[in-house]
Design a protein around this motif. Structure first.
Motif, short mmCIF file in Angstrom:
data_model
loop_
_atom_site.label_atom_id
_atom_site.label_comp_id
_atom_site.label_asym_id
_atom_site.label_seq_id
_atom_site.Cartn_x
_atom_site.Cartn_y
_atom_site.Cartn_z
N GLY A 117 0.69 -1.30 -0.01
CA GLY A 117 0.20 -0.41 0.06
C GLY A 117 0.57 1.52 -0.11
O GLY A 117 1.96 1.45 -0.34
N GLU A 118 -0.13 2.59 0.14
CA GLU A 118 1.12 3.76 0.67
C GLU A 118 0.19 4.47 1.40
O GLU A 118 -0.73 3.91 2.15
CB GLU A 118 0.32 4.51 -0.78
N ALA A 119 1.35 5.05 1.66
CA ALA A 119 0.68 6.10 2.98
C ALA A 119 1.02 7.54 2.73
O ALA A 119 2.01 7.84 2.22
CB ALA A 119 2.16 5.63 4.33
N ARG A 120 0.32 8.48 3.76
CA ARG A 120 1.16 9.62 3.53
C ARG A 120 0.97 9.62 5.66
O ARG A 120 -0.06 9.43 6.22
CB ARG A 120 0.09 11.06 4.03
N VAL A 121 2.44 9.93 5.85
CA VAL A 121 2.51 10.29 7.54
C VAL A 121 3.32 11.80 7.56
O VAL A 121 3.69 11.98 6.76
CB VAL A 121 3.86 9.61 7.59
N GLY A 122 2.65 12.08 8.42
CA GLY A 122 2.76 13.83 8.88
C GLY A 122 2.89 13.36 10.26
O GLY A 122 2.37 12.63 11.33
N CYS A 123 4.11 15.08 10.47
CA CYS A 123 4.87 14.61 11.78
C CYS A 123 5.51 15.91 11.93
O CYS A 123 6.16 16.48 10.71
CB CYS A 123 5.94 13.63 12.39
N ILE A 124 5.60 16.20 12.87
CA ILE A 124 6.87 17.55 13.71
C ILE A 124 8.00 17.25 14.19
O ILE A 124 8.08 16.42 14.06
CB ILE A 124 6.23 18.07 15.02
N TYR A 125 8.80 18.43 12.93
CA TYR A 125 10.40 17.63 12.81
C TYR A 125 11.17 19.86 13.19
O TYR A 125 10.00 19.91 12.18
CB TYR A 125 10.57 17.11 11.76
N LYS A 126 11.55 20.00 14.29
CA LYS A 126 11.90 20.80 14.56
C LYS A 126 10.76 22.21 14.14
O LYS A 126 11.60 22.89 13.94
CB LYS A 126 13.38 20.96 13.83
N ASP A 127 9.72 22.00 15.28
CA ASP A 127 8.17 22.69 15.06
C ASP A 127 7.81 23.13 13.85
O ASP A 127 7.35 24.31 13.79
CB ASP A 127 9.25 24.20 15.70
N GLU A 128 8.21 21.89 12.72
CA GLU A 128 7.67 22.09 11.16
C GLU A 128 7.20 21.15 11.29
O GLU A 128 6.98 19.81 11.54
CB GLU A 128 8.84 22.46 10.51
N MET A 129 5.57 21.31 10.94
CA MET A 129 4.63 19.74 10.45
C MET A 129 5.34 19.53 8.84
O MET A 129 5.11 20.30 7.56
CB MET A 129 3.12 20.94 10.20
N VAL A 130 5.81 18.98 8.54
CA VAL A 130 6.08 17.99 7.61
C VAL A 130 5.05 16.24 6.59
O VAL A 130 5.20 15.82 8.12
CB VAL A 130 7.13 17.05 8.04
N GLU A 131 5.39 16.34 5.67
CA GLU A 131 4.53 15.20 5.54
C GLU A 131 4.86 14.88 4.08
O GLU A 131 6.06 15.04 3.64
CB GLU A 131 3.35 15.94 4.69
N ARG A 132 5.01 12.82 4.39
CA ARG A 132 6.26 12.29 3.38
C ARG A 132 5.04 10.77 2.87
O ARG A 132 4.56 10.89 3.72
CB ARG A 132 7.03 11.56 4.15
N ARG A 133 5.30 11.10 1.35
CA ARG A 133 3.79 10.29 1.31
C ARG A 133 5.29 8.81 1.08
O ARG A 133 6.18 8.72 0.43
CB ARG A 133 3.99 10.71 -0.38
N LEU A 134 4.81 7.17 1.40
CA LEU A 134 5.71 6.48 1.61
C LEU A 134 4.91 5.01 0.57
O LEU A 134 3.80 4.93 0.81
CB LEU A 134 5.59 6.03 3.44
N LYS A 135 5.68 4.86 0.12
CA LYS A 135 5.43 3.84 -0.75
C LYS A 135 5.96 2.00 -0.47
O LYS A 135 6.98 2.16 0.48
CB LYS A 135 5.91 3.97 -2.02
N ILE A 136 5.66 1.04 -0.95
CA ILE A 136 6.60 -0.40 -0.34
C ILE A 136 7.70 -0.27 -0.45
O ILE A 136 8.78 0.04 -1.69
CB ILE A 136 5.73 -1.34 -1.22
N GLY A 137 8.88 -0.58 0.36
CA GLY A 137 9.77 -1.11 0.45
C GLY A 137 10.36 0.30 1.01
O GLY A 137 11.33 0.48 2.09
N ASP A 138 9.50 1.81 1.57
CA ASP A 138 9.85 2.46 2.19
C ASP A 138 10.06 1.96 3.65
O ASP A 138 9.12 1.96 4.34
CB ASP A 138 9.22 3.76 2.10
N VAL A 139 11.47 2.92 4.61
CA VAL A 139 11.95 2.94 5.87
C VAL A 139 11.08 4.14 5.88
O VAL A 139 12.02 5.46 5.74
CB VAL A 139 12.66 2.31 6.77
N TYR A 140 11.25 4.64 7.32
CA TYR A 140 10.54 5.90 7.81
C TYR A 140 10.72 6.32 9.94
O TYR A 140 10.22 5.02 9.88
CB TYR A 140 9.87 6.86 7.80
#
Length: 489
Positions: A117-140
């Motif tokens: 599957g695919e995912a969108r992961v959002g998180c706080i990084y150094k006081d910034e809102m970050v979103e990353r698109r993850l696909k099969i095989g991705d590590v985060y």
């Protein structure tokens, strides 16, 4: 001269006594750990007792951590005891199409691995809102204490994630704790602990509007965000294209949205915790890393292996954890080896095989046949090997408890320690001539991954084990294997 000989004899006797004592203590510790595990067994698991003695390093116990109509998270706890240098739990997240794992932060760090599957992961990084698109095989990597969400934007694809949970910073090493930012009556937001007047003042809204949002969520930690449910900010955002969604979020944060969006956006709650609402999607934040795109660290006719550590993916330097992926062809063997720097936790992704682990005293600790969905662990310093069955390739993925290069030490093969120690002392240790020792260690021309048809488990043994597992196998892991691993292709 006589005194010197007497002193030497006394030293030898003392060394022997210490060795015997330490060996006894070591065996006592292994026995105590086994007894502790057997005492924790459920009544219906008692029939597996004899099997568990042969498979102590399999991890059959799994517990549902969160379950809703939109998905679930299951947890396999790390075993305890002194031989575990660093506890590392494993989690398995399943999310239905167009679902959301609502905003939260943990007292433990996470490493996500997208299995399908695919995912969108959002998180706080150094006081910034970050979103990353993850696909099969991705590590985060998501650090402990960092607020995050996981979104499955797909319309017809389930999302399956395997994750490590490092509880070294947690409130309780035995498990992990979620602190939900979003929530209502189920789950309850951490904000709900403050008094209504406090929150009303903090948000600058009326008590009635505060009551409306703080009690509106009843679907659980994983929720649907489809049109079939009541419209929400998340539903609207998830249906926009990525660039349009980012523009909308920025507009909401900068006060250009309508009144409802400004007041009730979860992004505003993120802003309260980040301390800087106007820095939304930072380009300097770490990206994901795809393990399938990495060139194999080792490859021959019998298989390949890949390891990702802190030197390859910088976020792992801070997590103190690495990942690995191994694929063995049918009938091949990962040569007996030792991890001198890390405990290894793994899960069988595809195929069937066999894992052998050896105690420090040179006796067999485990010889277990494994299949898709089985979870195993290997303590630091313990010698072990993996062997693929004769009928199909054997693939397994896992985590190591170090972000440095693990540098496994191989005990057999063309690059083994025996080749390095090809000295008269080695021959003397085995009680053979140097010539005989040389012929012995030079007989194997391959390294790391070896041909091993004679040691590979026959298909009938695996069939017998599968039939037995219907009543006595690790039930939850079997369930995970059936639902989340099989049929990934």
């Amino acid at each position: 001269m006589g005194k010197g000989v007497s002193f030497l004899l006394l030293a030898l006797v003392l060394c022997y006594g210490v060795t015997v004592t330490m060996g006894y203590r070591g065996e006592k510790q292994w026995r105590k750990e086994r007894e502790r595990r057997e005492e924790e067994m459920e009544p219906e698991e008692e029939e597996e007792e004899s099997e568990s003695r042969k498979s102590w390093f399999l991890m059959p116990k799994s517990r549902p951590a969160m379950t809703t109509d939109a998905g679930e998270m299951r947890l396999v706890r790390s075993p305890g005891g002194r031989i575990v240098d660093k506890p590392l739990h494993m989690g398995f997240i399943t999310m239905e199409p167009q679902s959301l794992f609502i905003p939260q932060y943990l007292d433990s760090s996470l490493i996500l691995f997208v299995r399908t599957g695919e995912a969108r992961v959002g998180c706080i990084y150094k006081d910034e809102m970050v979103e990353r698109r993850l696909k099969i095989g991705d590590v985060y990597h998501i650090p402990a204490g960092s607020t995050f969400y996981i979104l499955n934007p797909g319309e017809g694809q389930r999302l399956h994630i395997i994750c490590s949970i490092d509880p070294s910073e947690s409130l309780n090493l035995d498990t992990f704790q979620s602190f939900f930012i979003g929530g209502g009556t189920h789950p309850t937001s951490v904000l709900a602990g403050f008094g209504p007047e406090t929150l009303s003042t903090a948000f600058n809204v009326s008590l009635s509007k505060l009551e409306e949002i703080m009690r509106g969520q009843q679907e659980g930690p994983i929720v649907h965000v489809t049109k079939s449910h009541a419209p929400s900010i998340w539903t609207k955002l998830s249906q926009l294209q990525e660039q349009d969604r980012l523009k909308q979020v920025k507009r909401m944060i900068q006060g250009e949205a309508d009144e409802e969006e400004k007041e009730w956006s979860w992004w505003k709650l993120f802003g309260m915790f980040s301390g800087n609402e106007r820095r939304i999607f930072g380009d300097k934040a770490p990206d994901s890393y795809n393990i399938y795109k990495r060139k194999a660290d080792f490859k021959n006719d019998y298989g390949w292996s890949v390891a990702v550590d802190g030197s390859v993916y910088k976020p792992f330097k801070h997590s103190g954890t690495g990942v690995y992926l191994v694929n063995l062809t049918a009938g091949s063997m990962m040569a007996p080896h030792v991890n001198p720097r890390a405990t290894e936790y793994g899960i069988v992704l595809r195929g069937t095989g066999r894992i052998q682990i050896v105690y420090p005293n040179g006796t067999l600790a485990m010889d277990a046949r494994v299949r898709e969905g089985d979870v195993f662990w290997v303590p630091r310093y313990f010698a072990f090997c993996q062997i693929a069955s004769r009928s199909s390739p054997f693939e397994f993925f896992g985590f190591t408890t170090t972000s440095d290069k693990n540098r496994p030490q191989f005990l057999v093969g063309a690059n083994s320690l025996l080749h390095t120690f090809n000295t008269p002392e080695l021959a003397a240790a085995f009680g053979v001539t140097e010539e005989r020792m040389r012929r012995f260690i030079n007989a194997q021309k391959e390294a790391v991954i070896l041909p091993s048809a004679s040691a590979a488990p026959p298909d009938e043994d695996l069939k017998e084990r599968e039939e037995k597992s219907e009543d006595g196998g690790p039930k939850v892991i079997r369930k995970f294997g059936d639902q989340m691993i099989m049929g990934f292709d």
